[in-house]
Scaffold this motif. Structure first.
Motif, mmCIF file in Angstrom:
data_model
loop_
_atom_site.group_PDB
_atom_site.id
_atom_site.type_symbol
_atom_site.label_atom_id
_atom_site.label_comp_id
_atom_site.label_asym_id
_atom_site.label_seq_id
_atom_site.Cartn_x
_atom_site.Cartn_y
_atom_site.Cartn_z
ATOM 1 N N LEU A 193 0.917 -1.188 -0.121
ATOM 2 C CA LEU A 193 0.087 -0.153 -0.011
ATOM 3 C C LEU A 193 0.611 1.178 -0.005
ATOM 4 O O LEU A 193 0.471 2.261 -0.722
ATOM 5 N N ALA A 194 2.047 1.158 0.460
ATOM 6 C CA ALA A 194 3.067 2.294 0.425
ATOM 7 C C ALA A 194 4.528 1.832 0.665
ATOM 8 O O ALA A 194 4.808 0.569 1.220
ATOM 9 N N ASP A 195 5.388 2.622 0.009
ATOM 10 C CA ASP A 195 6.807 2.444 0.123
ATOM 11 C C ASP A 195 7.199 2.719 1.448
ATOM 12 O O ASP A 195 7.376 3.646 2.208
ATOM 13 N N PRO A 196 7.871 1.589 2.133
ATOM 14 C CA PRO A 196 8.352 1.862 3.524
ATOM 15 C C PRO A 196 9.556 2.481 3.891
ATOM 16 O O PRO A 196 9.968 2.873 4.939
ATOM 17 N N ALA A 197 10.306 2.558 2.762
ATOM 18 C CA ALA A 197 11.890 3.179 2.872
ATOM 19 C C ALA A 197 11.870 4.327 3.509
ATOM 20 O O ALA A 197 13.072 4.332 4.559
ATOM 21 N N GLU A 198 11.200 5.462 3.435
ATOM 22 C CA GLU A 198 11.527 6.613 4.260
ATOM 23 C C GLU A 198 10.869 6.556 5.604
ATOM 24 O O GLU A 198 11.942 7.033 6.501
ATOM 25 N N PHE A 199 9.986 5.740 6.130
ATOM 26 C CA PHE A 199 9.777 5.365 7.430
ATOM 27 C C PHE A 199 10.905 4.619 8.087
ATOM 28 O O PHE A 199 11.302 4.999 9.062
ATOM 29 N N LEU A 200 11.408 3.689 7.355
ATOM 30 C CA LEU A 200 12.494 2.788 8.002
ATOM 31 C C LEU A 200 13.734 3.487 7.983
ATOM 32 O O LEU A 200 14.683 2.945 8.958
ATOM 33 N N ALA A 201 14.213 4.591 7.237
ATOM 34 C CA ALA A 201 15.324 5.175 7.545
ATOM 35 C C ALA A 201 15.413 6.030 8.883
ATOM 36 O O ALA A 201 16.600 6.179 9.032
ATOM 37 N N ASN A 202 14.087 6.012 9.530
ATOM 38 C CA ASN A 202 14.327 6.856 10.649
ATOM 39 C C ASN A 202 15.059 5.606 11.724
ATOM 40 O O ASN A 202 15.604 6.087 12.839
ATOM 41 N N PHE A 203 15.172 4.516 11.606
ATOM 42 C CA PHE A 203 15.602 3.416 12.386
ATOM 43 C C PHE A 203 17.026 2.762 11.625
ATOM 44 O O PHE A 203 17.269 1.862 12.176
ATOM 45 N N ALA A 204 17.706 3.366 10.626
ATOM 46 C CA ALA A 204 18.749 2.814 10.148
ATOM 47 C C ALA A 204 20.074 2.715 11.118
ATOM 48 O O ALA A 204 20.791 1.888 10.677
ATOM 49 N N GLY A 205 20.011 3.662 12.015
ATOM 50 C CA GLY A 205 21.031 3.679 13.040
ATOM 51 C C GLY A 205 20.896 2.693 14.074
ATOM 52 O O GLY A 205 21.736 2.413 14.892
ATOM 53 N N LEU A 206 19.880 1.807 14.130
ATOM 54 C CA LEU A 206 19.867 0.850 15.188
ATOM 55 C C LEU A 206 20.000 -0.560 14.569
ATOM 56 O O LEU A 206 19.781 -0.946 13.342
ATOM 57 N N ASP A 207 20.535 -1.572 15.353
ATOM 58 C CA ASP A 207 20.633 -2.829 14.961
ATOM 59 C C ASP A 207 19.538 -3.524 15.156
ATOM 60 O O ASP A 207 19.223 -4.440 16.046
ATOM 61 N N LEU A 208 18.406 -3.227 14.008
ATOM 62 C CA LEU A 208 17.040 -3.765 14.101
ATOM 63 C C LEU A 208 16.554 -4.591 13.065
ATOM 64 O O LEU A 208 16.703 -4.091 11.855
ATOM 65 N N PRO A 209 16.506 -5.964 13.175
ATOM 66 C CA PRO A 209 15.993 -6.671 12.034
ATOM 67 C C PRO A 209 14.733 -6.306 11.534
ATOM 68 O O PRO A 209 14.011 -6.056 12.493
ATOM 69 N N VAL A 210 14.495 -6.216 10.145
ATOM 70 C CA VAL A 210 13.234 -5.779 9.768
ATOM 71 C C VAL A 210 12.556 -6.692 8.667
ATOM 72 O O VAL A 210 13.321 -7.214 7.880
ATOM 73 N N PHE A 211 11.487 -6.871 8.934
ATOM 74 C CA PHE A 211 10.654 -8.084 8.027
ATOM 75 C C PHE A 211 9.825 -7.137 7.238
ATOM 76 O O PHE A 211 8.855 -6.149 7.887
ATOM 77 N N ARG A 212 9.460 -7.311 5.945
ATOM 78 C CA ARG A 212 8.696 -6.725 5.096
ATOM 79 C C ARG A 212 7.655 -7.430 4.749
ATOM 80 O O ARG A 212 7.791 -8.732 4.116
#
Length: 346
Positions: free
Chosen positions: A175-194
């Motif tokens: 429904l929306a590209d999450p790239a911009e939102f996920l950029a807010n957490f780029a500095g964390l060691d945070l595994p992300v599932f899409r």
């Protein structure tokens, strides 16, 4: 009153007949209290899977041939001790698990972690969500409802404070590209599932959850219960829809419950929680947030006493290291994430 004597001598002292002795009834509470509690050496240990109207579902002998779920009540000596989903407890009484039986929880074992929240940041009363979880899966939608950075920050703070490893699952990415939102957490060691509405990476997520007790958190309507149902066939967790006017999800899950995840011959536990729209952090120690950024925490040892590590903090060693380019772009992103979390308490 009747008197009687052993002889005819009128000078003898009178004695009472047995019928003249008043016997006080055995009233409740007449026994002297004691602080000595039974040791319950024969108690068995289990894990609380869920709570429903004062009754606890407890799994005993997990993974063994005689594994069984039993129903238990809290013993009177624990009336001031909370018992929550995930607790390791000791039980006595009927622990067969047969229909109609009821055991008693007599002890709560030491907790390795405790995830909490408060009604708001000024409320000192803690709401315990789950005990002994080692992971937190934050579920957030790319759209419908719109993702909220601050709410995710609050989940992360609570996870860091509890010593729980956070994971992030982004749903509805079609429904929306999450790239911009996920950029807010780029500095964390945070595994992300899409995840998409028509295709969820179930195997990938399940592989990260087996061997762990993972608490699922998320705003109402983000698809958390839908994800749980896909990971645990037959779970039948209620799902809802998002109000087209308010953009808010309807609360569906009303209780916290542990569900077994089976994957590639291994298992883990998904702890589903009711959706929330706020997550108070009145109980959190801000010092625990910096501890989650181990590389930055080492640099912070050179900061002046009482340093806030915020952008305007004088002589902050972390700010100086990042400005000098010592940590590269990754370091700057991690500092941005740290400062955003710290600003919650500023």
């Amino acid at each position: 009153m009747t008197w009687w004597s052993t002889d005819d001598d009128d000078d003898d002292e009178p004695e009472f007949d047995e019928s003249d002795v008043r016997v006080r009834p055995n009233r409740r509470g007449s026994r002297p209290r004691t602080k000595v509690r039974p040791e319950h050496a024969d108690a068995v240990t289990g894990t609380v899977l869920g709570v429903d109207r004062g009754r606890y579902s407890v799994l005993v002998d997990e993974g063994e041939a005689d594994e069984r779920a039993i129903t238990a009540a809290r013993a009177s000596e624990l009336r001031r001790k909370s018992v929550v989903t995930g607790d390791r407890v000791d039980l006595v009484g009927d622990v067969t698990g047969d229909e109609g039986t009821l055991a008693r929880i007599v002890r709560v074992q030491e907790r390795s972690t405790l995830l909490r929240r408060s009604a708001d940041d000024t409320d000192e009363v803690e709401r315990v969500i789950v005990a002994n979880a080692d992971q937190m899966l934050i579920v957030v939608a790319a759209a419908n409802p719109e993702p909220r950075i601050r709410l995710i920050d609050r989940y992360l703070v609570a996870a860091f404070d509890a010593g729980i490893r956070p994971l992030l699952c982004m749903t509805k990415t079609d429904l929306a590209d999450p790239a911009e939102f996920l950029a807010n957490f780029a500095g964390l060691d945070l595994p992300v599932f899409r995840s998409r509405t028509d295709a969820m990476p179930i195997d990938e997520i399940a592989d990260a959850l087996v061997g762990h007790r993972t608490v699922f958190v998320g705003h109402s309507g983000v698809g958390k219960s839908t994800l749980v149902n896909a990971l645990v066939p037959g779970a039948d967790r209620a799902t809802g829809h998002v109000n087209v006017v308010t953009g808010r999800g309807r609360h569906t899950s009303s209780s916290t419950v542990s569900l077994r995840i089976e994957h590639d011959g291994r298992h883990g536990w998904a702890i589903d929680t009711p959706g929330v729209r706020s997550f108070g952090l009145g109980h959190v120690d801000p010092a625990n947030i910096l501890g989650a950024f181990t590389d930055l925490a080492r640099i912070a040892e050179d900061c002046p006493r009482g340093c806030t590590h915020l952008p305007d903090a004088p002589d902050c060693a972390i700010n100086e290291a990042v400005d000098a380019g010592d940590l590269g772009e990754t370091g700057r992103a991690r500092l941005d994430s740290l400062q955003r979390l710290l600003e919650t308490f500023a």
